[in-house]
Design a protein around this motif. Structure first.
Motif, PDB file in Angstrom:
ATOM      1  N   GLY A 127      43.686  44.394  25.570  1.00  0.00           N
ATOM      2  CA  GLY A 127      43.078  45.450  26.241  1.00  0.00           C
ATOM      3  C   GLY A 127      42.139  45.177  27.303  1.00  0.00           C
ATOM      4  O   GLY A 127      42.150  46.177  28.153  1.00  0.00           O
ATOM      5  N   LEU A 128      41.730  44.403  27.644  1.00  0.00           N
ATOM      6  CA  LEU A 128      41.051  43.749  28.834  1.00  0.00           C
ATOM      7  C   LEU A 128      41.898  43.661  29.904  1.00  0.00           C
ATOM      8  O   LEU A 128      41.708  44.097  30.985  1.00  0.00           O
ATOM      9  N   MET A 129      43.024  43.050  29.613  1.00  0.00           N
ATOM     10  CA  MET A 129      43.908  43.110  30.799  1.00  0.00           C
ATOM     11  C   MET A 129      44.516  44.167  31.293  1.00  0.00           C
ATOM     12  O   MET A 129      45.227  44.219  32.375  1.00  0.00           O
ATOM     13  N   GLU A 130      44.517  45.224  30.424  1.00  0.00           N
ATOM     14  CA  GLU A 130      45.075  46.498  30.829  1.00  0.00           C
ATOM     15  C   GLU A 130      43.818  47.140  31.633  1.00  0.00           C
ATOM     16  O   GLU A 130      44.354  48.171  32.529  1.00  0.00           O
ATOM     17  N   VAL A 131      42.784  47.070  31.765  1.00  0.00           N
ATOM     18  CA  VAL A 131      41.678  47.402  32.495  1.00  0.00           C
ATOM     19  C   VAL A 131      41.433  46.498  33.820  1.00  0.00           C
ATOM     20  O   VAL A 131      41.058  46.989  34.850  1.00  0.00           O
ATOM     21  N   VAL A 132      41.405  45.218  34.043  1.00  0.00           N
ATOM     22  CA  VAL A 132      41.153  44.382  34.655  1.00  0.00           C
ATOM     23  C   VAL A 132      42.258  43.808  35.568  1.00  0.00           C
ATOM     24  O   VAL A 132      43.094  43.162  35.225  1.00  0.00           O
ATOM     25  N   PRO A 133      42.277  44.563  36.811  1.00  0.00           N
ATOM     26  CA  PRO A 133      43.405  44.206  37.756  1.00  0.00           C
ATOM     27  C   PRO A 133      43.705  42.363  37.917  1.00  0.00           C
ATOM     28  O   PRO A 133      42.613  41.727  37.750  1.00  0.00           O
ATOM     29  N   ILE A 134      44.771  42.082  37.981  1.00  0.00           N
ATOM     30  CA  ILE A 134      45.252  40.552  37.901  1.00  0.00           C
ATOM     31  C   ILE A 134      44.518  39.972  39.160  1.00  0.00           C
ATOM     32  O   ILE A 134      44.017  38.778  39.123  1.00  0.00           O
ATOM     33  N   THR A 135      44.112  40.640  40.256  1.00  0.00           N
ATOM     34  CA  THR A 135      43.292  40.292  41.296  1.00  0.00           C
ATOM     35  C   THR A 135      42.031  40.061  41.100  1.00  0.00           C
ATOM     36  O   THR A 135      41.618  38.983  41.401  1.00  0.00           O
ATOM     37  N   GLU A 136      41.470  40.840  40.330  1.00  0.00           N
ATOM     38  CA  GLU A 136      40.062  40.741  39.789  1.00  0.00           C
ATOM     39  C   GLU A 136      40.038  39.436  39.010  1.00  0.00           C
ATOM     40  O   GLU A 136      39.086  38.652  38.912  1.00  0.00           O
ATOM     41  N   GLN A 137      40.873  39.227  38.137  1.00  0.00           N
ATOM     42  CA  GLN A 137      41.088  38.201  37.197  1.00  0.00           C
ATOM     43  C   GLN A 137      41.067  36.786  37.960  1.00  0.00           C
ATOM     44  O   GLN A 137      40.225  35.771  37.747  1.00  0.00           O
ATOM     45  N   GLY A 138      41.735  36.869  39.311  1.00  0.00           N
ATOM     46  CA  GLY A 138      42.015  35.645  39.802  1.00  0.00           C
ATOM     47  C   GLY A 138      40.879  35.353  40.648  1.00  0.00           C
ATOM     48  O   GLY A 138      40.477  34.173  40.915  1.00  0.00           O
ATOM     49  N   ARG A 139      40.084  36.456  41.143  1.00  0.00           N
ATOM     50  CA  ARG A 139      38.861  36.205  42.024  1.00  0.00           C
ATOM     51  C   ARG A 139      37.852  35.669  40.885  1.00  0.00           C
ATOM     52  O   ARG A 139      36.781  34.971  41.140  1.00  0.00           O
ATOM     53  N   ALA A 140      37.644  36.248  39.710  1.00  0.00           N
ATOM     54  CA  ALA A 140      36.624  35.502  38.547  1.00  0.00           C
ATOM     55  C   ALA A 140      36.920  34.183  38.321  1.00  0.00           C
ATOM     56  O   ALA A 140      35.938  33.383  38.583  1.00  0.00           O
ATOM     57  N   ILE A 167      28.874  36.323  34.821  1.00  0.00           N
ATOM     58  CA  ILE A 167      28.454  37.144  35.973  1.00  0.00           C
ATOM     59  C   ILE A 167      29.779  37.928  36.074  1.00  0.00           C
ATOM     60  O   ILE A 167      29.595  39.328  36.209  1.00  0.00           O
ATOM     61  N   ARG A 168      30.753  37.308  36.381  1.00  0.00           N
ATOM     62  CA  ARG A 168      31.821  37.928  36.751  1.00  0.00           C
ATOM     63  C   ARG A 168      32.436  39.015  35.387  1.00  0.00           C
ATOM     64  O   ARG A 168      33.185  39.845  35.679  1.00  0.00           O
ATOM     65  N   ILE A 169      32.090  38.439  34.226  1.00  0.00           N
ATOM     66  CA  ILE A 169      32.548  39.395  33.117  1.00  0.00           C
ATOM     67  C   ILE A 169      31.846  40.535  33.159  1.00  0.00           C
ATOM     68  O   ILE A 169      32.398  41.733  32.853  1.00  0.00           O
ATOM     69  N   TYR A 170      30.379  40.550  33.587  1.00  0.00           N
ATOM     70  CA  TYR A 170      29.667  42.011  33.767  1.00  0.00           C
ATOM     71  C   TYR A 170      30.446  42.790  34.463  1.00  0.00           C
ATOM     72  O   TYR A 170      30.532  43.859  34.402  1.00  0.00           O
ATOM     73  N   ARG A 171      31.052  42.201  35.563  1.00  0.00           N
ATOM     74  CA  ARG A 171      31.846  43.053  36.436  1.00  0.00           C
ATOM     75  C   ARG A 171      33.025  43.695  35.634  1.00  0.00           C
ATOM     76  O   ARG A 171      33.179  44.795  35.984  1.00  0.00           O
ATOM     77  N   MET A 172      33.716  42.942  35.169  1.00  0.00           N
ATOM     78  CA  MET A 172      34.852  43.354  34.138  1.00  0.00           C
ATOM     79  C   MET A 172      34.406  44.401  33.247  1.00  0.00           C
ATOM     80  O   MET A 172      34.797  45.646  32.974  1.00  0.00           O
ATOM     81  N   GLU A 173      33.085  44.316  32.465  1.00  0.00           N
ATOM     82  CA  GLU A 173      32.564  45.036  31.640  1.00  0.00           C
ATOM     83  C   GLU A 173      32.275  46.667  32.169  1.00  0.00           C
ATOM     84  O   GLU A 173      32.692  47.456  31.609  1.00  0.00           O
ATOM     85  N   ARG A 174      31.758  46.475  33.646  1.00  0.00           N
ATOM     86  CA  ARG A 174      31.829  47.813  34.268  1.00  0.00           C
ATOM     87  C   ARG A 174      33.177  48.636  34.519  1.00  0.00           C
ATOM     88  O   ARG A 174      33.070  49.851  34.242  1.00  0.00           O
ATOM     89  N   MET A 175      33.957  47.864  34.746  1.00  0.00           N
ATOM     90  CA  MET A 175      35.459  48.390  34.933  1.00  0.00           C
ATOM     91  C   MET A 175      35.703  49.080  33.297  1.00  0.00           C
ATOM     92  O   MET A 175      36.232  50.254  33.160  1.00  0.00           O
ATOM     93  N   LEU A 176      35.601  48.111  32.486  1.00  0.00           N
ATOM     94  CA  LEU A 176      35.856  48.703  31.201  1.00  0.00           C
ATOM     95  C   LEU A 176      34.999  49.992  30.664  1.00  0.00           C
ATOM     96  O   LEU A 176      35.400  51.033  29.982  1.00  0.00           O
ATOM     97  N   SER A 177      33.860  50.018  31.046  1.00  0.00           N
ATOM     98  CA  SER A 177      32.839  51.207  30.539  1.00  0.00           C
ATOM     99  C   SER A 177      33.326  52.474  31.601  1.00  0.00           C
ATOM    100  O   SER A 177      32.849  53.506  31.034  1.00  0.00           O
ATOM    101  N   GLU A 178      33.717  52.373  32.651  1.00  0.00           N
ATOM    102  CA  GLU A 178      34.346  53.351  33.851  1.00  0.00           C
ATOM    103  C   GLU A 178      35.493  53.836  33.334  1.00  0.00           C
ATOM    104  O   GLU A 178      35.884  54.588  33.883  1.00  0.00           O
ATOM    105  N   GLY A 179      36.395  53.037  32.379  1.00  0.00           N
ATOM    106  CA  GLY A 179      37.727  53.556  32.103  1.00  0.00           C
ATOM    107  C   GLY A 179      38.635  53.200  33.222  1.00  0.00           C
ATOM    108  O   GLY A 179      39.566  53.826  33.234  1.00  0.00           O
ATOM    109  N   PHE A 180      38.488  52.264  34.142  1.00  0.00           N
ATOM    110  CA  PHE A 180      39.377  51.883  34.801  1.00  0.00           C
ATOM    111  C   PHE A 180      40.476  51.179  34.400  1.00  0.00           C
ATOM    112  O   PHE A 180      40.649  50.362  33.364  1.00  0.00           O
ATOM    113  N   VAL A 181      41.667  51.653  34.855  1.00  0.00           N
ATOM    114  CA  VAL A 181      42.968  51.464  34.391  1.00  0.00           C
ATOM    115  C   VAL A 181      43.573  50.452  35.501  1.00  0.00           C
ATOM    116  O   VAL A 181      43.732  51.172  36.528  1.00  0.00           O
ATOM    117  N   SER A 182      43.939  49.295  35.117  1.00  0.00           N
ATOM    118  CA  SER A 182      44.566  48.625  36.249  1.00  0.00           C
ATOM    119  C   SER A 182      46.081  48.985  36.373  1.00  0.00           C
ATOM    120  O   SER A 182      46.929  49.480  35.443  1.00  0.00           O
TER     121      SER A 182
END
Length: 192
Positions: A127-140, A167-182
């Motif tokens: 579920g997290l992979m669907e929301v967090v772009p691969i680029t953000e995963q790499g940056r984290a 710290i980077r997980i909190y950024r992912m958390e914001r994406m999750l709560s905003e409903g961002f879709v990768s």
């Protein structure tokens, strides 16, 4: 002229040769230890069946991960290995961990190689992979590795890595709560 060309080639190839030498020094994780990792995965956020960190350091890292879990929508698991150890199938171990913890909570699993933060690997629940772009995963991951390199010892590197990952997980958390879709990766047809 030829000596200069040879020297230029040598300088260009040196980093690749160093990496090949490092990879040649890696030791496969014994199968018995792989089983102990699978069994230890049900016991906490810090998975260290080899006892690579002990005493107060282990308690502090566990406490940090428990605090993170209580405060975040996304759990963080850190699986410790010796710097020179090599997993034959690292995604299988992380997949097992994600399934054991399959309570539906978004999860990040880090394979951390003590003393070698540059070898770290990051795995996200589906579920997290669907929301967090691969680029953000790499940056984290790159951010955490970069921060770890400022450490003065392998344990200090681990602490800095974990804090930066949190710290980077909190950024992912914001994406999750905003409903961002990768965005889905482009296929060859779509890229034309």
């Amino acid at each position: 002229m030829t000596r200069r060309l040879i020297l230029m080639l040598w300088v260009a190839l040196l980093p690749a040769l160093g990496q090949m030498t490092d990879e040649a020094r890696l030791v496969p994780l014994p199968e018995a230890l792989q089983d102990s990792y699978a069994q230890a995965s049900a016991k906490g956020y810090l998975i260290d069946p080899q006892g690579l960190i002990r005493g107060g350091e282990a308690r502090e890292r566990r406490k940090f991960l428990e605090y993170h879990a209580a405060d975040s929508l996304i759990d963080l698991y850190v699986v410790l290995f010796k710097g020179e150890q090599m997993l034959l199938n690292s995604s299988e171990l992380s997949g097992h961990l994600l399934n054991v913890r399959g309570d539906g909570k978004p999860t990040v699993v880090i394979h951390y190689y003590l003393g070698r933060p540059d070898r770290s690997e990051m795995f996200l629940s589906a579920g997290l992979m669907e929301v967090v772009p691969i680029t953000e995963q790499g940056r984290a991951l790159a951010n955490a590795v970069q921060r770890a390199r400022t450490g003065v010892s392998p344990l200090d590197e681990l602490e800095k890595f974990m804090v930066q990952t949190s710290i980077r997980i909190y950024r992912m958390e914001r994406m999750l709560s905003e409903g961002f879709v990768s965005p889905a990766p482009l296929t060859k047809q779509e890229s034309k």
